[in-house]
Design an enzyme around this catalytic site. Sequence first.
Site: not given
Lengths: 292, 202
Positions: A203, B69-71, B73
């Site tokens: 990410e 919970g990834q940023r 998402l």
Amino acid sequence: MSETTDKTFQRDFYSQFQTTSDNNDQQELALDIRKLRKNLTDAIGFLPAYDQRQCRAQMDLLERTLEDIRSTFTSKTKFTFKRKTNVALPSASPVQSHSPLGSQLLEKRDGLLAIATLNKLSSHSHRRLSLHGTTPHRNELSLTALRIHDLKETILILPNVKGSVLLQNLHRCTVIVACHQFRMHNSTGVHVYLAATSNPVIEGCSSIAFAEYPPFVSLLNPSLTEALPPNGGHVNVQDFSHIRQSPSPNWFILPPGSEDWDDILILDDAPSKQIDAILDTHLPDAACSDAA
Amino acid sequence: MGLLTIIRKNRRKEREMRILFLGLDNAGKTTILKKLNDEDITSVSPTFGFNIKTFVHGRYTLNIWDVGGQRTLRPYWRNYFEQTDALVWVVDSCDRSRMDDCKEELYNLLLEDRLAGASLLVFANKQDIPGYMTDKEIEQALNLPGIKSHQWNIISCSAVTGNNLLEGLNWVVSEVASRLYHSTLTDGATVPVSSEKPPIIP
């Protein structure tokens, strides 16, 4: 209502962005963004608090993107100009300046890094970091979670982590790790040699290369590779910054066996002068992390 | 017959609760759910989208929504706020450096109108890993005593060992039950009914 406003903002921007950037007309783009900002300010009255925040964040992002475009535009012209003058210089020189010879080698020998010291390992630029112990400690080195952040130009040889690995802010590093879950945030120019039981996640990353876990690690220290997860998981990378059907531009796969690790095995016998040079060959190209 | 009575009667028939599991990435939300459901936790991947689990717990049917919970998402979380009876906030007790991030995200949620009135359980997860923060430390780090808008509780647990997971779920259910149905949780083990994994959001 707010949903549609959001989407309209986005759609409008992207279409305008496309056309204007094609024309290289940054002036117009800046004007459009300013207009969008004004629209948002006008709309504040009827947007709920959450959407206001979201829209503002999006606006900020747009403006930053424009800034980035501007800076890359100017730096690009500078770069071509420089290259023309420096064309006779050997290609190795930028690498040298990027990684000064004085950079330290954290460990010369097969030392055990206690888990306590591991907590403090951040904000440094190390050349090699091996988490493999000397014989008496071998069985004690069992990690259930690992979190590493802010490393530059470091080769990490990590044991088989039972739980999750979270890497943050790594730049121009090589990471060899086996784990259950793998996550990497905000990193550039990293080569990851990975065996994982679940899908690895990146990410906010770019120029990340994934490859399968190299077999040489077991020669280094057999305890590192006990109960290793099956190889091949590295191809299922999920890029959360690129949630689209198209393949992500932020990562790619290194072909198996593209790296020769023999010199790492005999590193401790090498003259200290050469160690830096040897390690340097195992780091990603400086250029690729610079570009990112 | 007042409106409130009708609503209560209506809900009594259903006896359903909607519980939302949120938290930063790598907190262990999916692992907790899998463990509660007696599923294999060794194959849990970072959640790309969301999972729904339905349990029968005591006299109630729990619909549990577990969102990644990834940023990237996190902006999608708000799509799941509607009709939430309880919010379970999962915290990685070893992740000291992101506690501030964790606090900020939690407080953003608590401002949300659609979550007003939902009970809040903080799961201090990963208590099996050396170097964890205790529930008291996390309570301070997240400034939980400062929360006046929601009924809250913090319970330390470990998704890997399964320790304290049921206790946490019991608190949530009895809290919601006392609020919605004016009754308490009757004894009964968690019985998994079904689980499904729909495809990702976008």
